[in-house]
Design an enzyme around this catalytic site. Structure first.
Site, PDB file in Angstrom:
ATOM      1  CB  SER A   1     -61.784  77.303 -38.970  1.00  0.00           C
ATOM      2  OG  SER A   1     -60.788  77.169 -40.493  1.00  0.00           O
TER       3      SER A   1
ATOM      4  CG  HIS B   1     -58.073  80.794 -38.212  1.00  0.00           C
ATOM      5  ND1 HIS B   1     -59.003  81.725 -38.012  1.00  0.00           N
ATOM      6  CD2 HIS B   1     -58.132  79.400 -39.380  1.00  0.00           C
ATOM      7  CE1 HIS B   1     -60.098  81.386 -39.253  1.00  0.00           C
ATOM      8  NE2 HIS B   1     -58.984  79.985 -39.811  1.00  0.00           N
TER       9      HIS B   1
ATOM     10  CD  GLU C   1     -59.290  84.868 -36.432  1.00  0.00           C
ATOM     11  OE1 GLU C   1     -60.623  86.254 -36.412  1.00  0.00           O
ATOM     12  OE2 GLU C   1     -59.594  84.206 -36.625  1.00  0.00           O
TER      13      GLU C   1
ATOM     14  CG  ASN D   1     -64.801  81.261 -39.482  1.00  0.00           C
ATOM     15  OD1 ASN D   1     -63.993  82.325 -40.866  1.00  0.00           O
ATOM     16  ND2 ASN D   1     -63.556  80.457 -39.643  1.00  0.00           N
TER      17      ASN D   1
HETATM   18  P1  NAI Z   1     -57.142  69.884 -46.912  1.00  0.00           P
HETATM   19  O1  NAI Z   1     -58.150  67.992 -46.705  1.00  0.00           O
HETATM   20  O2  NAI Z   1     -56.374  70.352 -47.965  1.00  0.00           O
HETATM   21  O3  NAI Z   1     -55.675  69.514 -46.207  1.00  0.00           O
HETATM   22  C1  NAI Z   1     -55.586  69.023 -44.745  1.00  0.00           C
HETATM   23  C2  NAI Z   1     -54.337  68.098 -45.705  1.00  0.00           C
HETATM   24  O4  NAI Z   1     -53.652  67.280 -44.138  1.00  0.00           O
HETATM   25  C3  NAI Z   1     -54.458  66.681 -46.194  1.00  0.00           C
HETATM   26  O5  NAI Z   1     -53.687  66.845 -47.315  1.00  0.00           O
HETATM   27  C4  NAI Z   1     -54.187  65.427 -46.090  1.00  0.00           C
HETATM   28  O6  NAI Z   1     -53.767  64.548 -46.097  1.00  0.00           O
HETATM   29  C5  NAI Z   1     -53.319  66.305 -44.727  1.00  0.00           C
HETATM   30  N1  NAI Z   1     -53.070  65.119 -43.443  1.00  0.00           N
HETATM   31  C6  NAI Z   1     -54.889  64.458 -43.049  1.00  0.00           C
HETATM   32  N2  NAI Z   1     -54.520  64.094 -41.293  1.00  0.00           N
HETATM   33  C7  NAI Z   1     -52.635  63.913 -41.330  1.00  0.00           C
HETATM   34  C8  NAI Z   1     -51.830  63.893 -40.177  1.00  0.00           C
HETATM   35  N3  NAI Z   1     -52.489  63.274 -39.289  1.00  0.00           N
HETATM   36  N4  NAI Z   1     -50.663  63.678 -40.136  1.00  0.00           N
HETATM   37  C9  NAI Z   1     -50.259  64.912 -41.583  1.00  0.00           C
HETATM   38  N5  NAI Z   1     -51.316  65.286 -42.568  1.00  0.00           N
HETATM   39  C10 NAI Z   1     -52.533  65.085 -42.628  1.00  0.00           C
HETATM   40  O7  NAI Z   1     -57.787  71.187 -45.297  1.00  0.00           O
HETATM   41  P2  NAI Z   1     -57.453  72.653 -45.743  1.00  0.00           P
HETATM   42  O8  NAI Z   1     -58.956  73.600 -45.722  1.00  0.00           O
HETATM   43  O9  NAI Z   1     -56.240  72.707 -45.715  1.00  0.00           O
HETATM   44  O10 NAI Z   1     -57.420  73.081 -44.114  1.00  0.00           O
HETATM   45  C11 NAI Z   1     -56.566  72.121 -43.017  1.00  0.00           C
HETATM   46  C12 NAI Z   1     -56.769  73.143 -41.498  1.00  0.00           C
HETATM   47  O11 NAI Z   1     -56.932  74.308 -41.987  1.00  0.00           O
HETATM   48  C13 NAI Z   1     -58.156  73.072 -40.456  1.00  0.00           C
HETATM   49  O12 NAI Z   1     -57.687  72.150 -39.676  1.00  0.00           O
HETATM   50  C14 NAI Z   1     -59.202  73.712 -41.484  1.00  0.00           C
HETATM   51  O13 NAI Z   1     -60.281  73.716 -40.394  1.00  0.00           O
HETATM   52  C15 NAI Z   1     -58.397  75.376 -41.467  1.00  0.00           C
HETATM   53  N6  NAI Z   1     -58.456  75.896 -42.417  1.00  0.00           N
HETATM   54  C16 NAI Z   1     -58.673  75.855 -43.582  1.00  0.00           C
HETATM   55  C17 NAI Z   1     -59.483  77.490 -44.503  1.00  0.00           C
HETATM   56  C18 NAI Z   1     -59.380  77.169 -45.986  1.00  0.00           C
HETATM   57  O14 NAI Z   1     -60.544  78.063 -46.725  1.00  0.00           O
HETATM   58  N7  NAI Z   1     -59.599  75.872 -46.952  1.00  0.00           N
HETATM   59  C19 NAI Z   1     -58.872  78.117 -43.655  1.00  0.00           C
HETATM   60  C20 NAI Z   1     -58.636  78.609 -43.010  1.00  0.00           C
HETATM   61  C21 NAI Z   1     -58.169  77.637 -41.687  1.00  0.00           C
END
Ligand code: NAI
Ligand code: 3HC
Length: 697
Positions: free
Chosen positions: A408, A429, A441, A479
């Site tokens: 993000s 994104h 994006e 954002n």
């Molecule tokens: P989340 O915390 O729900 O999921 C992240 C996942 O990645 C977890 O299941 C974790 O076990 C896994 N993980 C962590 N390190 C890892 C690794 N080294 N190898 C493999 N898996 C790994 O996070 P979320 O919300 O899904 O966010 C993920 C990305 O998406 C971030 O960069 C965030 O900024 C971006 N994002 C999030 C949005 C949101 O509304 N939640 C919207 C747009 C982008």
């Protein structure tokens, strides 16, 4: 080949239209078609078939002619010529017969269609209503209820459904022209009458009492301030109550009113902006693209699961990589649950669900990614972790694989530098929920190759997303702007307003949700945790975050904990205000030395929206976004900005840039805050007397 051609095939005259890309009803097409109908009255043909070349039947009026002086023949005049024809005219539909295109078919005496064809009246999506008899002829053929649903939703229906509704007379298998000719010969042989839809009378006994009033009440809630939907109901009502000509007159008047409205202007702008956003400045049209037949997603959390679903939904196999078996099972479980919800809503069959699930394969091993064409990383929002993941991907993936990050805020160039192939690295994104939200994006890094940009922009369409290209900056387009909007929501709150008032003002204005209700929906702990990693200086003015910090520390995380800015009913999720929150706001205001005051609705609106506009102007000035329309697309498809206002930059043009500039200056003088200083681009446009649109063209 000319735009309208005519040939006699035995005793059937075939009028063929050829106006690429979508056979829109331009002046030349209207004129040519009218002349062909008139000329055919005097030849040996016994019936006429109207058919189109290219990918579709007529997809509507030529939207680019709207707002320009009318040119003859009008669409209505042309349709009268068709309906008046002394020989039966049969429309032969393939692709999409939309708007004026479907109205043309309705003015024909009979309609046949390929089974794959779709028909509809999508004008409402442009802030309009069908202006060439659609509101009068549709209920005459299909009944009032089908007509209301079709025209107020704007959603097309398939040929078979249209046949059942009486809008299509025959669905043709195999070659459309052959089928249409056979149908025309049958009609001639049977001496079928000239079936003029205008002559059908609607049996009022079939129209339930109160139907129109109930529909208007329902729409007033759903359409929130849009004028076209209510006008549509009135026009269909006129079709029931008035003779055809008078109904047409009523439709015409309301169509013109809609056409001249700022709402329709905004929605037409959005139509073209969405399509223009897909075009990349400076990129050769012939740029090669890579085949994407398999995908990997790293991280199966909130975003990763939804991203994987997008690909499975269009038949592209996905490998989902997680950090441990446990995390993998959790991620796959959530995906299965989400598909289950779609099935329970009747939007997916059990078989389709099983098929999609069979395309998503879990792993914890990078070796399994050796053959994939594209990887999308969606792990925790932490630069070091992301760099480490990209370095592993660099070793594991084949040459030519595209490596994308869903970050993000992180710097895509720094992530790319963790690989030996920065030209293959790009930001993709997605927005939450990633399987639902349309915006994507596409963030080009300094070194991202043209081929990778072209491939991902094209891929976005395959997975039914609306792509917008951005350059790298903190928060990219959406954002980065949102921070300014969110800041003003916080400041309005601490300076004197309430969550309810702020959200109501923004929602009444047209935002899908108010900013504080959005915080509750997303969960305030996410931003809270992100803030914890920042220094005080990076966090900025405590007035902009002390209230959400305190709410999170009280366990009020938002909807997921049953309370945030509001309280939520455990069963219905209905929200209610909490006096405790107002007390907290007052305490925080006192602690920050803020004397709370009455903040009127106009101030709330201007502070939130003009903050977006000013940052949008800076984004344009820096070349982060390609054009103002792209920013509008980001806001409409990613942030619930009302399409009928056309996105923040188009809205600024309609308000008048001088007014925006003066108001920003006034805020600047009142607060002394540098962020209220009008963007240099805004200043330049105001002194040149130009709009954002004029600057872009
Ligand atoms: P989340 O915390 O729900 O999921 C992240 C996942 O990645 C977890 O299941 C974790 O076990 C896994 N993980 C962590 N390190 C890892 C690794 N080294 N190898 C493999 N898996 C790994 O996070 P979320 O919300 O899904 O966010 C993920 C990305 O998406 C971030 O960069 C965030 O900024 C971006 N994002 C999030 C949005 C949101 O509304 N939640 C919207 C747009 C982008
Ligand atoms: N007028 C002018 N240009 C149009 C157009 C129209 N009605 N419909 C599409 N185009 C243009 C697009 O701008 C695009 O141009 P570009 O290539 O220069 O960007 C090109 O045609 C191809 O369009 P798409 O990229 O959208 O192609 P798709 O194959 O994805 O979709 C479509 C085809 C389903 C026909 C889609 O273009 C569409 O929904 N078009 C609009 C249909 C519509 O709203 N019709 C009603 C018009 S209003 C009306 O008819 C009023 C009447 O009641 C009086």
């Amino acid at each position: 080949m000319s735009i309208v051609s005519y040939q006699l095939i035995d005793n059937i005259g075939v009028i063929q239209l050829n106006n690429p890309p979508v056979n829109a009803l331009s002046q030349a097409l209207r004129q040519g078609l009218q002349q062909a109908i008139t000329a055919a009255q005097n030849d040996s043909s016994q019936a006429l078939v109207l058919i189109c070349e290219g990918r579709t039947f007529i997809a509507g009026a030529d939207i680019s002619e709207f707002g320009k002086p009318p040119s003859s023949p009008s669409l209505g005049e042309m349709l009268t010529s068709i309906e008046d024809s002394q020989k039966p005219v049969i429309a032969a539909i393939h692709g999409t017969a939309l708007g004026g295109g479907f109205e043309t078919a309705l003015a024909c005496h009979y309609r046949c269609a390929a089974a794959t064809a779709k028909v509809g009246l999508p004008e409402v999506k442009l802030g309009l209503l069908p202006g060439a008899g659609g509101t009068q002829r549709t209920p005459r053929l299909a009944g009032v209820e089908v007509a209301l649903e079709l025209i107020t939703s704007g959603n097309p229906i398939g040929a078979l459904q249209a046949e059942q509704a009486g809008l299509i007379d025959r669905v043709v298998d195999g070659d459309l022209l052959e089928g249409a000719l056979a149908y025309a010969r049958e009609l001639v042989a049977d001496a079928a009458p000239l079936r003029r839809v205008r002559d059908i009378t609607i049996d009022t006994a079939t129209v339930p009492a109160e139907l129109f009033d109930n529909y208007k009440t329902k729409l007033a809630r759903r359409a929130r301030g849009q004028i076209a939907p209510l006008h549509i109901v009135s026009c269909v009502e006129a079709a029931v109550e008035l003779p055809f000509e008078e109904g047409l007159k009523c439709e015409r008047e309301r169509f013109m009113e809609c056409m001249q409205s700022t709402q329709s202007g905004a929605m037409r702008h959005m139509f073209f902006a969405e399509r223009e956003a897909a075009k990349i400045k400076g990129l050769d049209r012939g740029t090669a693209t890579r085949e994407i037949n398999s995908v990997a997603v790293i991280g199966g959390g909130t975003m990763g699961g939804g991203i994987a679903m997008n690909f499975a939904n269009v038949g592209i196999p996905v490998k989902l990589l997680e950090i441990s078996d446990e995390a993998l099972q959790r991620g796959l479980g959530i995906i299965e649950k989400n598909y289950g919800i779609t099935v329970s809503k009747g939007k997916l069959s059990e078989t389709q669900k099983e098929h999609c699930l069979s395309l998503i394969d879990g792993t914890t091993n990078y070796d399994d990614l050796a053959d994939v064409d594209l990887v999308i990383e969606a792990v925790f929002e932490n630069l070091d972790i992301k760099k480490q993941v990209f370095s592993q991907l660099d070793s594991a993936c084949k040459p030519g694989a595209i490596l994308a990050t869903n970050t993000s805020y992180q710097d895509v160039d720094l992530i790319a530098a963790a690989t030996r192939r920065p030209a293959d690295v790009i930001g993709l994104h997605f927005f939450s929920p990633a399987n639902v939200m349309k915006l994507l994006e596409v963030v080009r890094g300094e070194k991202t190759s043209d081929e990778v940009i072209a491939t991902t922009m094209k891929l976005a369409k395959t997975i039914r997303k609306v792509p917008v290209l951005s350059r790298v900056c903190y928060g990219f387009i959406g954002n980065r702007m949102l921070r300014h909007y969110a800041r003003e929501a916080q400041l309005c709150l601490i300076e004197g307003s309430t969550p309810e008032r702020i959200d109501t003002v923004m929602q009444n204005w047209g935002m899908a949700m108010g900013p504080l209700a959005v915080g509750d929906l997303a969960g305030m702990d996410i931003a809270y945790n992100a803030r914890k990693a920042l220094t005080d200086e990076q966090k900025g003015n405590p007035k902009t975050y002390c209230i959400p910090d305190a709410l999170v520390e009280m366990g009020r995380l938002g909807q997921k904990s049953g309370a945030g800015y509001y309280n939520y009913d455990a069963k219905t999720r209905a929200r209610s205000s909490d006096v405790g929150v107002i007390q907290l706001v007052e305490e925080k205001a006192a602690a920050q030395g803020v004397a709370r005051r009455e903040i009127n609705d106009e101030e709330i609106l201007n502070r939130l929206i003009f903050a977006l506009i000013n940052e949008g102007a800076k984004i344009l000035e820096e070349g982060i976004a390609q054009r103002p329309g792209d920013i509008d697309v980001v806001y409409a498809f990613g942030y619930g900005f009302p399409v009928s206002r056309g996105g923040p930059m188009h809205y600024a043009d309609t308000v008048g840039l001088q007014k925006v500039y003066d108001t920003l200056n006034q805020f600047h003088q009142q607060t002394g805050e540098a962020y209220w200083q009008p963007a240099a681009l805004l200043e330049e446009l105001v002194s040149a007397g130009k709009t954002f649109k004029e600057w872009a063209s």
